[in-house]
Design an enzyme around this catalytic site. Structure first.
Site, PDB file in Angstrom:
ATOM      1  NE  ARG A 201      45.646  34.924  42.498  1.00 48.26           N
ATOM      2  CZ  ARG A 201      45.842  35.137  41.196  1.00 48.26           C
ATOM      3  NH1 ARG A 201      45.616  34.184  40.326  1.00 48.26           N
ATOM      4  NH2 ARG A 201      46.253  36.315  40.769  1.00 48.26           N
TER       5      ARG A 201
ATOM      6  CG  ASN B 288      43.152  44.525  34.554  1.00 51.83           C
ATOM      7  OD1 ASN B 288      42.555  43.456  34.688  1.00 51.83           O
ATOM      8  ND2 ASN B 288      43.781  44.820  33.433  1.00 51.83           N
ATOM      9  CE  LYS B 289      47.853  39.877  36.226  1.00 52.22           C
ATOM     10  NZ  LYS B 289      48.174  39.155  37.509  1.00 52.22           N
TER      11      LYS B 289
ATOM     12  CG  ASP C 219      41.685  40.420  38.210  1.00 45.79           C
ATOM     13  OD1 ASP C 219      41.667  39.195  38.349  1.00 45.79           O
ATOM     14  OD2 ASP C 219      42.301  40.990  37.292  1.00 45.79           O
TER      15      ASP C 219
ATOM     16  NE  ARG D  68      45.442  34.213  33.487  1.00 46.47           N
ATOM     17  CZ  ARG D  68      44.687  34.680  32.524  1.00 46.47           C
ATOM     18  NH1 ARG D  68      44.078  33.868  31.682  1.00 46.47           N
ATOM     19  NH2 ARG D  68      44.519  35.964  32.366  1.00 46.47           N
ATOM     20  N   GLY D  69      42.294  34.617  35.713  1.00 44.52           N
ATOM     21  CA  GLY D  69      41.263  35.479  35.148  1.00 44.52           C
ATOM     22  C   GLY D  69      40.062  35.427  36.076  1.00 44.52           C
ATOM     23  CB  ALA D  70      38.178  38.104  37.820  1.00 44.79           C
TER      24      ALA D  70
ATOM     25  CD  GLN E 250      49.561  37.119  33.298  1.00 47.69           C
ATOM     26  OE1 GLN E 250      50.558  37.787  32.988  1.00 47.69           O
ATOM     27  NE2 GLN E 250      49.078  37.113  34.534  1.00 47.69           N
TER      28      GLN E 250
END
Length: 351
Positions: free
Chosen positions: A98, A252-253, A242, A55-57, A201
């Site tokens: 995603r 973002n998150k 992201d 995960r993470g763009a 996270q």
């Protein structure tokens, strides 16, 4: 660009190509177990992306690029006269894994553009491009680390949210790369990391990275951030992204938007660190960014243990959008934009 030697505060790589396949550090198992997943197909890689093995763009984009190379190898071996058409179906599987992270689409477009020009066996040129995308991301992260840390006046600490380090990128990190650089340069002494519910996270990943690289840190509940700012303990909030819209709005998150609002109220600077591949000029504003909504079970349970009352329902958006007006600095590998807006972003991307 020459390959960069890993520094003392940069010891982690979560995405690797070994022999003929992709190897991912399974981030669902951290911090208690360091397990690796071996992947040999686009379908398996898409499943790993969907299930948050990776995960993470930026890391998602890199993993997808390697998966496209594996898919091209398979398609060419099975259908040498019709491999491009077969490859298109494999790319669609990856694109749908995603929806919010624009790096996924960016990396796959680069792979497809090259595939359209290849004569003969596509494996070698596509793999070379995937490896270049990977190395370019690491190089860009080091550059962003330099640029972002230069904005930080010597202070006690900074606050970060989610995970933006080596686990979320090709290596070193975006926001956490800035933090690594600032700590290495003696500009900060400490890091505060939000736990980042519901996937934790911050607790599982960012704290693990900071401990592993010997950077002093404290975890805090997401809801404690405003109180921390009120105490005057942090000078900057530093986050990743992201997707960034053409006007500078930042997806973002979930929880990032509230951090930005609280930072502005308390006079704490707010920095977004992301490669230019995260900037989506086709998306005019944050209102047009698709926000992934994940299963309510992620909120109702922790590690398969029910924590909420039975028959309770949950709302689980994975991201939120922070308006550009709340961003003090946008740091990319191409340069820094203070108080970003559409004109400044267009100029940066055209440079």
């Amino acid at each position: 660009m020459p390959k960069i030697i890993m520094s003392q505060h940069d010891s982690i790589r979560a995405v690797e190509w070994k022999d003929n396949h992709l190897v991912l550090l399974d981030q669902r198992k951290l911090p208690h177990n360091e397990q690796y997943v071996q992947l040999y197909s686009a379908e398996d890689t898409a499943e790993a992306i969907r299930n948050m093995v990776v995960r993470g763009a930026p890391a998602i984009g890199i993993a997808a690029a390697y998966a496209a190379a594996m898919a091209a190898r398979k398609c060419y071996k099975q259908y040498p006269q019709d491999w491009r058409k077969r490859l298109s179906a494999e790319i669609d599987i990856l694109q749908n894994s995603r929806p919010t992270a624009v790096n996924l689409m960016w990396a796959l477009k680069r792979m497809c553009d090259l595939a359209d020009t290849v004569e003969g066996d596509p494996e070698e040129p596509l793999l070379a491009l995937a490896q270049q995308i990977h190395q370019d991301d690491i190089n860009a992260n080091y550059r962003m680390g330099e640029l972002g840390s230069a904005l930080i006046q010597p202070s006690h600490a900074v606050l970060t949210h989610c995970n933006t380090g080596s686990l979320a990128t090709g290596g070193y990190g975006t926001a956490l790369g800035v933090i690594r650089s600032a700590y290495s340069n003696g500009q900060i002494e400490h890091v505060y990391a939000d736990e980042t519910r519901p996937w934790w996270q911050g607790s599982r990943l960012t704290a693990w990275e900071l401990v592993k690289d010997k950077i002093p840190a404290h975890l805090l509940c997401d809801g404690a951030a405003a109180h921390l700012m009120k105490q005057g303990k942090v000078s900057w909030v530093i986050v990743g992204s992201d997707r960034i819209a053409a006007n500078g709005d930042v997806a973002n998150k979930i929880g990032t938007y509230s951090l930005a609002v609280n930072a502005r109220y308390h006079g704490v600077k707010f920095m977004v660190v992301a490669p230019t591949s995260t900037i989506d000029l086709a998306t005019l504003s944050g209102d047009a960014i698709p926000i992934e909504e994940r299963s309510q079970e992620e909120v109702l349970n922790v590690a398969n243990q029910r924590i909420a009352a039975y028959h309770t329902q949950a709302w689980n958006p994975a991201f939120d959008v922070t308006p550009a007006a709340l961003v003090d600095a946008l740091v990319t590998e191409k340069g820094v934009i203070l108080n970003p807006d559409a004109a400044k972003i267009a100029a940066l991307m055209a440079a």
